[in-house]
Scaffold this active site. Structure first.
Site, PDB file in Angstrom:
ATOM      1  N   ARG A  10       1.412  27.489  66.847  1.00 54.55           N
ATOM      2  CA  ARG A  10       2.324  28.098  65.883  1.00 54.55           C
ATOM      3  C   ARG A  10       3.205  27.053  65.194  1.00 54.55           C
ATOM      4  NH1 ARG A  10       4.070  33.624  69.192  1.00 54.55           N
ATOM      5  NH2 ARG A  10       2.230  34.835  68.585  1.00 54.55           N
ATOM      6  N   GLY A  61       0.536  41.441  67.478  1.00 56.97           N
ATOM      7  CA  GLY A  61       0.888  42.814  67.132  1.00 56.97           C
ATOM      8  C   GLY A  61       0.744  43.108  65.649  1.00 56.97           C
TER       9      GLY A  61
END
Length: 418
Positions: free
Chosen positions: A58, A395
């Protein structure tokens, strides 16, 4: 300048026809020069007990947006959440200090020793054009998670341009993902966020056919809305894991003591029928790999799907099923992948996932993959460069598959239209 993606599938049309301003266009047009740019990145990386970063994907993914802003001559502020801190109660373990160090190493000169880290930044930040600072864990600020308006307005006052480049949090309406975008002079999508919507749009809004989707996991209940949404659009819906076991029950097969949700057999049958009505299919395994216990050293036995014993646990699809699915995937035009099809962490039960992964790698189809276990499988089998796009969101990726409109995109679209 805005971008537009137009979809053909009704359940995804709203999402993929949104107009959103791109940060790359602002930079190309010189609009970011000398401006205060606030970047919401997703730097929520896993850490060891001593605080060291164990996986930095990330952080690496956030670098292009920061470099773009610096190259444009902007005064750059970057923030992110890390872990689950208590609002208003900063603790040492909540600090982005390890992230600041790694980010500095990736950016290079003059940040080799780390990007400057700023605490208590809501009421003001000092940063010059051509420089970057990292603002401490945004979730420590009171009101962040509930998107407090006073907090959002204070953060918006810090910048001339707000950039959301955190796809992993795009499904949350928080202060730094939604509120600040309401009140900043300009609100736009960073390159990572734009790439995500481009890739998902290519896969779902106007896909090259046949469109195959792989949805696996332990429970149908957690992915039922995804299965229903995809059943209206895909040509082939491959299910795996405990989900596949429930679909086997729906097809009238015995699954022994395998993980399944018997109360959702009706829902699984409805998905099968919805696919069949469109001339599409949910392939049901013809053979499986079973064990008597769930353990890495359990004895693996390949059986026909019709011969599963009452004390068997199904832990993978069988080689015949894997080969059939692989052949079909190699003929696909587009592949969406979310979830391994077996207990791939155990060597004896990894074959199905390994074969599927290699088939995706060998296919000429555009492929997009998302979800933590999926990314782990991609890394295990070394096919990162052969997957068309690997989503950074867990998600958020799942909610898009459900056909939901994500709050972060919704507010950016509103601002682009205003």
């Amino acid at each position: 300048m805005a971008f537009k993606i137009t979809g053909n599938c009704r359940s995804y049309r709203t999402f993929f026809t949104m107009n959103v301003i791109r940060f790359s266009d602002l930079c190309a047009n010189g609009q970011a020069a000398g401006q205060r740019v606030f970047i919401r990145a997703d730097l929520n990386v896993p850490q060891a007990d001593d605080g060291s970063i164990t996986e930095d994907t990330r952080i690496r993914a956030s670098v292009p947006c920061i470099q773009m802003a610096l190259a444009a001559g902007a005064a750059v502020m970057v923030t992110s959440h890390l872990g689950r801190p208590t609002e208003g109660e900063f603790k040492a373990e909540d600090s982005l200090a390890p992230v600041a160090k790694r980010l500095g190493e990736l950016l290079g000169h003059p940040y080799e020793n780390g990007v400057p880290l700023v605490a208590n930044w809501v009421d003001g930040v000092t940063v010059a054009p051509g420089q970057v600072v990292l603002l401490e864990n945004c979730r420590v600020n009171k009101g962040e998670k509930k998107n407090n308006e006073d907090l959002a307005r204070k953060m918006a006052a810090l910048c001339d341009i707000y950039v959301n480049d955190a796809f992993g949090t795009a499904h949350r309406a928080e202060g730094t993902t939604y509120g600040i975008a309401q009140f900043a002079p300009i609100a736009c999508a960073g390159p990572l966020l734009a790439a995500e919507i481009d890739a998902i749009g290519q896969a779902l809004a106007n896909p090259k056919r046949p469109l195959a989707a792989i949805v696996a996991g332990s429970k149908v209940s957690t992915k039922l809305t995804i299965l229903k949404s995809l059943s209206k659009n895909v040509d082939q819906l491959i299910v795996g894991g405990g989900i596949a076991n429930t679909f086997m029950l729906a097809a009238g097969l015995k699954i022994g003591k395998s993980l399944a949700e018997a109360d959702l057999v009706g829902e699984a049958q409805a998905v099968i029928e919805a696919m069949k009505a469109r001339g599409a299919e949910v392939p049901i395994p013809t053979d499986v790999v079973t064990a008597k216990t769930f353990a890495s050293d359990a004895v693996a036995t390949v059986k026909k799907a019709t011969e599963v014993a009452d004390d068997d646990m199904i832990l993978d699809i069988g080689p015949e099923t894997a080969a059939k699915l692989a052949a079909q995937l190699k003929q696909a035009g587009t592949i969406v992948w979310n979830g391994p099809v077996g207990v791939f962490e155990f060597a004896a039960f990894e074959n199905g996932t390994k074969v599927i992964a290699q088939a995706i790698a060998d296919s000429s189809a555009f492929s997009i993959a998302g979800g933590g276990d999926t990314l782990a499988a991609i890394a295990k089998y070394g096919i990162e460069k052969q997957v068309g796009y690997i989503s950074t969101g867990g998600g958020a990726f799942l909610e898009i598959l459900e056909g939901k409109t994500l709050p972060a995109f919704e507010i950016l679209a509103q601002r682009a239209a205003s």
